[in-house]
Every structure is written in C-alpha cells, then in structure tokens.
Design a protein around this motif. Structure first.
Motif, PDB file in Angstrom:
ATOM      1  N   LEU A  65       1.706  -7.071   5.701  1.00  0.00           N
ATOM      2  CA  LEU A  65       0.117  -7.200   6.102  1.00  0.00           C
ATOM      3  C   LEU A  65      -0.490  -7.084   4.845  1.00  0.00           C
ATOM      4  O   LEU A  65      -1.417  -8.696   5.210  1.00  0.00           O
ATOM      5  N   VAL A  66      -0.552  -6.687   3.891  1.00  0.00           N
ATOM      6  CA  VAL A  66      -1.357  -6.956   2.671  1.00  0.00           C
ATOM      7  C   VAL A  66      -1.716  -7.911   1.752  1.00  0.00           C
ATOM      8  O   VAL A  66      -2.680  -8.868   1.853  1.00  0.00           O
ATOM      9  N   ALA A  67       0.025  -8.699   1.367  1.00  0.00           N
ATOM     10  CA  ALA A  67      -0.070  -9.550   0.579  1.00  0.00           C
ATOM     11  C   ALA A  67      -0.236 -11.194   1.927  1.00  0.00           C
ATOM     12  O   ALA A  67      -1.004 -12.292   0.982  1.00  0.00           O
ATOM     13  N   LYS A  68      -0.376 -10.832   3.179  1.00  0.00           N
ATOM     14  CA  LYS A  68      -0.707 -12.179   3.854  1.00  0.00           C
ATOM     15  C   LYS A  68      -1.740 -12.292   4.369  1.00  0.00           C
ATOM     16  O   LYS A  68      -2.130 -12.888   5.142  1.00  0.00           O
ATOM     17  N   GLY A  69      -2.864 -11.024   4.073  1.00  0.00           N
ATOM     18  CA  GLY A  69      -4.266 -11.205   4.489  1.00  0.00           C
ATOM     19  C   GLY A  69      -4.466 -10.602   5.844  1.00  0.00           C
ATOM     20  O   GLY A  69      -5.401 -11.157   6.203  1.00  0.00           O
ATOM     21  N   LEU A  70      -3.535  -9.742   6.076  1.00  0.00           N
ATOM     22  CA  LEU A  70      -3.846  -9.424   7.687  1.00  0.00           C
ATOM     23  C   LEU A  70      -4.309  -8.183   7.757  1.00  0.00           C
ATOM     24  O   LEU A  70      -4.791  -7.600   8.841  1.00  0.00           O
ATOM     25  N   THR A  71      -5.138  -7.357   6.379  1.00  0.00           N
ATOM     26  CA  THR A  71      -5.422  -6.228   6.701  1.00  0.00           C
ATOM     27  C   THR A  71      -7.140  -6.370   6.327  1.00  0.00           C
ATOM     28  O   THR A  71      -7.820  -4.984   6.631  1.00  0.00           O
ATOM     29  N   ILE A 107      -2.686   6.656  -3.067  1.00  0.00           N
ATOM     30  CA  ILE A 107      -2.191   6.158  -2.122  1.00  0.00           C
ATOM     31  C   ILE A 107      -2.097   4.728  -2.129  1.00  0.00           C
ATOM     32  O   ILE A 107      -0.729   3.501  -1.263  1.00  0.00           O
ATOM     33  N   GLY A 108      -3.289   4.285  -1.641  1.00  0.00           N
ATOM     34  CA  GLY A 108      -3.428   2.509  -1.926  1.00  0.00           C
ATOM     35  C   GLY A 108      -2.921   1.655  -2.235  1.00  0.00           C
ATOM     36  O   GLY A 108      -2.512   0.732  -2.284  1.00  0.00           O
ATOM     37  N   GLU A 109      -2.811   2.651  -3.736  1.00  0.00           N
ATOM     38  CA  GLU A 109      -1.959   1.358  -4.774  1.00  0.00           C
ATOM     39  C   GLU A 109      -0.532   0.746  -4.369  1.00  0.00           C
ATOM     40  O   GLU A 109       0.384   0.092  -4.600  1.00  0.00           O
ATOM     41  N   ALA A 110      -0.191   1.478  -3.634  1.00  0.00           N
ATOM     42  CA  ALA A 110       1.831   1.501  -3.187  1.00  0.00           C
ATOM     43  C   ALA A 110       1.799  -0.290  -2.582  1.00  0.00           C
ATOM     44  O   ALA A 110       1.886  -0.189  -2.311  1.00  0.00           O
ATOM     45  N   VAL A 111       0.673  -0.375  -1.617  1.00  0.00           N
ATOM     46  CA  VAL A 111       0.065  -2.048  -1.295  1.00  0.00           C
ATOM     47  C   VAL A 111      -0.129  -2.903  -1.452  1.00  0.00           C
ATOM     48  O   VAL A 111      -0.213  -3.402  -1.054  1.00  0.00           O
ATOM     49  N   VAL A 112      -0.776  -2.165  -2.976  1.00  0.00           N
ATOM     50  CA  VAL A 112      -1.113  -3.903  -3.975  1.00  0.00           C
ATOM     51  C   VAL A 112      -0.271  -4.574  -4.384  1.00  0.00           C
ATOM     52  O   VAL A 112       1.249  -4.594  -4.227  1.00  0.00           O
ATOM     53  N   PRO A 113      -0.247  -6.233  -3.827  1.00  0.00           N
ATOM     54  CA  PRO A 113       0.366  -7.095  -4.301  1.00  0.00           C
ATOM     55  C   PRO A 113       0.814  -7.251  -5.666  1.00  0.00           C
ATOM     56  O   PRO A 113      -0.040  -6.904  -6.503  1.00  0.00           O
ATOM     57  N   GLY A 114       2.102  -6.693  -5.605  1.00  0.00           N
ATOM     58  CA  GLY A 114       2.963  -6.501  -7.360  1.00  0.00           C
ATOM     59  C   GLY A 114       2.811  -5.622  -7.493  1.00  0.00           C
ATOM     60  O   GLY A 114       3.457  -5.037  -8.874  1.00  0.00           O
ATOM     61  N   ARG A 115       2.493  -4.308  -7.388  1.00  0.00           N
ATOM     62  CA  ARG A 115       2.579  -3.546  -7.893  1.00  0.00           C
ATOM     63  C   ARG A 115       3.933  -2.611  -6.695  1.00  0.00           C
ATOM     64  O   ARG A 115       4.248  -3.443  -5.917  1.00  0.00           O
ATOM     65  N   SER A 116       4.314  -1.530  -7.611  1.00  0.00           N
ATOM     66  CA  SER A 116       6.066  -1.165  -6.864  1.00  0.00           C
ATOM     67  C   SER A 116       6.323   0.497  -5.893  1.00  0.00           C
ATOM     68  O   SER A 116       5.560   1.275  -6.314  1.00  0.00           O
ATOM     69  N   PRO A 117       5.531   0.167  -5.415  1.00  0.00           N
ATOM     70  CA  PRO A 117       5.436   1.234  -3.681  1.00  0.00           C
ATOM     71  C   PRO A 117       6.509   2.849  -4.233  1.00  0.00           C
ATOM     72  O   PRO A 117       6.486   3.952  -4.179  1.00  0.00           O
TER      73      PRO A 117
END
Length: 405
Positions: free
Chosen positions: A222-228, A377-387
């Motif tokens: 979702l996030v990395a594909k610009g769907l949010t 928790i928002g950091e967990a969905v940042v592209p490049g970060r590790s959930p």
C-alpha cells in the motif's frame, strides 16, 4: 457477590447526599452536548429520589481524563467518573468493584466482551459505558467509477486501491497512523492479520510474526505503491482522514459509527463491509469502550449503586446510544437495537461487537504502550524501514512497562 451486595447499606442514611460525577462530552455542538443528556437523566432520577442530588460536570475528551486525575491527586475524587481508562485507579485500590455497587441483574447485563475488558486480575472495576466497533467504509461513487467491488481480503483491497488511484482518487486507502488514534488503526490491522497487541494468555506480543507480516504487507503493498495518499501515514490523524472521506477524497478507510453522519451530511454515498483480512473477511474487529468508574473516597456506596442501576436501565442505555450513534453496552439494549428499524444504520457495527477484541485496558501499562504506538508505529510502514525493528522497539517498551505491573 450476594454478601458484598448485602453490605451496600452500610453507608447509612442518605439524607442530603450529593453525588459528584465527572463525564466526557460526546457531542459535537452545544445543542447535543452530553451535559444536556446528563441534566435530563439526573432530573428524572432526582424526581424519584429526592434525598439524593447528582452534580454532573462535563469536559471535552481533550480534558476529562486530566481533570479527573487532578481531582484524585488533590484528594477530591468525584463519586463517579466517566472517562477513557480505569486500571490505574483500580491498581491503587481507589475504586469500588462492580459487584460493590451494581445490582446483580445490571452487572449480568453487560455485553460479555466489554465486561471482561473491565477486569483487573479477574475482578471488574471498569463499567463499560459506551462502545463502538470498526468496519470498512467505502465511497460508492468512487468505487463505481473505478469499476471495483468492496474488498473481502487484503489482495482485494490492494487491487481496489490501485484502480482508485488510476482514477485520480486522492486517498485510495486512508491509513491514519498519526498521533491522534494510531493505536486503533494499528490494532484493526493486527487483528485482520491474525495478531494483536497481546497473545492468548495476555502477554504483549507486538512483534509477533503475524504482526510483522501485517506491517510488511502494508509497507510494500500500500504505502510504497502510493496507495495511501499524499500524507505519510505516520502524519495522518484519524480526524483528518474522516474529514477527507466526508469530502469525497477517500476511497476507503476503517471507521466507527460517527463517520456515518459526517459522510451523510456532506452527501457522500458510502457503504460498509467487514474489515478485509489476510485471506478473507477478518475474523475479529476492534472494539472500543469508554468506562464508568466509582470512587470509594466519599463513601457513598449505596447511593452510587442506586444511581448507576438507573443509568444502566435499558431505556437510558438506548437513549444515550441513539443520541450519539454508539453501541449499547448491555445485552438487553443491544437486543432491542438489533431489531429496531430506527437503528438499522448501527446494525453492521452491532453485529461486529460479539466478534470484537478490545485494547488490553486492564493492564496499567497500556497507557504507556499506547503512547509509544502513537509515537512510532508510522515508522513501521515507511519504505526502507524494517517493520520488525520498529515493532520490536515497541515490544521492548511494552515488556518494560508490563514488568512494573
């Protein structure tokens, strides 16, 4: 329980007793302020109980928990407080137990999930007062334009979001992981992936394999594909996401009953479905309850119990729930609402209540864990970060806080 209730008369003569109640405001204007609700209810109660006066002070949700805490710390605890949490006060032995104040029929009438969430070490101190669940809202107009159906699974949701994005929808799926209410969106997604904040025995499990899988999927699909949408999930608050939905800028998002009126007032045609899960409809949804507490400080056990029995009558529970588009906390009122034509809009939420799971509010550590979730928790969905890393850090906070209980 009978022995305890038999002792309710030990507080003696009730002549001239004034009960003080601090409550939260569920209204969005002066016209539907909770103060009006309580004033009418108290007037009705006092007419039948002339020896008891009930003084109600209503504060906004931004202030009410702090106001009660300040009163307690100053040695001026109210007789009752209708607030967002109870476990800290129970832990300090400041509260009556439910069976100290409520009659057996009233206590037995609470919806089981809510009553269970009001317990500390198997003893109920938190009396559920208002409840809600979450479902997936979707914009019917935008879905029709994109040629998609309401999703049942994560894959369905991602495909619908892609189609919505292609049609220029600003927020195909709104993912509010900002500081306002990130703990709710987080738990809803955890449950849909078969996880949660705690395991089956109540131990924190924030970084469980299921939760890591869930947030990895959110990040990648979702996030990395610009769907949010244009606002990073960690910066998007729930109120802003709801407002965007009401403005027609959101394809879908998780919502509770108050979103119905917001959307309708703006002319948005919306639908509601069970939250999509990892491989089909989610088997569990997030349930949320606010709490009534009864403080021991002033010793008005009998009078408090009698007033609360009145508060929790079917008529009054239904009246409050209907006024503020919330779910009844009692089985009797829920049964009535489930068949009443005037309540048909709330039925999808009511159907989810018996499948709901609530925050681990019986843990005194939950407040600090929830605050940490909101912050990180928002950091967990940042592209490049590790959930896994982000969830692991929150888990470490949870374990430290939990060890102090």
């Amino acid at each position: 329980m009978t022995a305890v209730l038999g002792g309710c008369g030990l507080t003696g003569d009730s002549d001239g007793v004034t009960l003080k109640l601090v409550a939260a405001d569920y209204g969005d204007s002066k016209d539907n302020s909770s103060q009006k609700y309580w004033d009418q209810l108290v007037e009705s109660y006092e007419a039948k109980n002339p020896d008891v006066q009930v003084d109600v002070t209503v504060y906004s949700w931004n202030d009410v928990d702090r106001k009660v805490r300040e009163l307690v710390e100053a040695g001026k605890a109210p007789d009752m407080a209708q607030i967002g949490a109870y476990s800290d006060y129970a832990d300090k032995d400041l509260l009556y137990r439910a069976d100290d104040v409520l009659s057996i029929p009233v206590q037995a009438d609470f919806v089981s999930q809510l009553a269970g969430a009001g317990q500390v070490n198997g003893v109920q101190y938190g009396l559920p007062f208002a409840a809600s669940t979450r479902v997936l809202f979707y914009n019917k107009t935008l879905f029709d334009k994109a040629g998609v159906q309401p999703p049942k699974s994560w894959d369905d949701l991602a495909e619908a979001a892609e189609a919505l994005k292609e049609k220029g929808v600003k927020y195909p799926y709104a993912l509010p992981l900002g500081s306002e209410e990130a703990q709710a969106e987080t738990m809803q997604w955890m449950l849909s992936g078969g996880g949660g904040y705690t395991d089956d025995v109540g131990t924190y499990s924030v970084d469980s394999p299921q939760n890591v899988t869930t947030f990895t999927w959110l990040r990648d699909e979702l996030v990395a594909k610009g769907l949010t949408g244009p606002v990073a999930p960690g910066k998007l608050d729930r109120a802003d996401a709801f407002a965007a939905f009401a403005n027609g800028d959101v394809g879908m998002l998780n919502g509770h009953p108050s979103l119905m009126k917001m959307a309708s007032d703006k002319g948005v045609k919306y639908g509601m479905v069970t939250t999509p899960g990892i491989d089909g409809e989610s088997k569990n949804t997030l349930g949320v309850s606010d709490w009534m507490t009864a403080f021991k400080k002033n010793g008005h056990q009998k009078e408090v119990g009698d007033f609360l029995d009145f508060v929790y009558s079917e008529e009054n529970v239904l009246g409050f729930s209907r006024e503020y588009d919330l779910l009844p906390v009692t089985t009797s009122a829920s049964r009535t609402m489930s068949t009443a034509a005037e309540d048909k809009n709330l039925k999808p939420f009511l159907d989810e209540l018996l499948l709901s799971e609530l925050y681990p509010v019986g843990k005194t550590s939950w407040a600090s864990v929830s605050a940490d979730v909101k912050k990180h928790i928002g950091e967990a969905v940042v592209p490049g970060r590790s959930p896994e890393e982000v969830l692991g850090e929150i888990q470490a906070t949870a374990m430290r806080a939990g060890s102090a209980e």
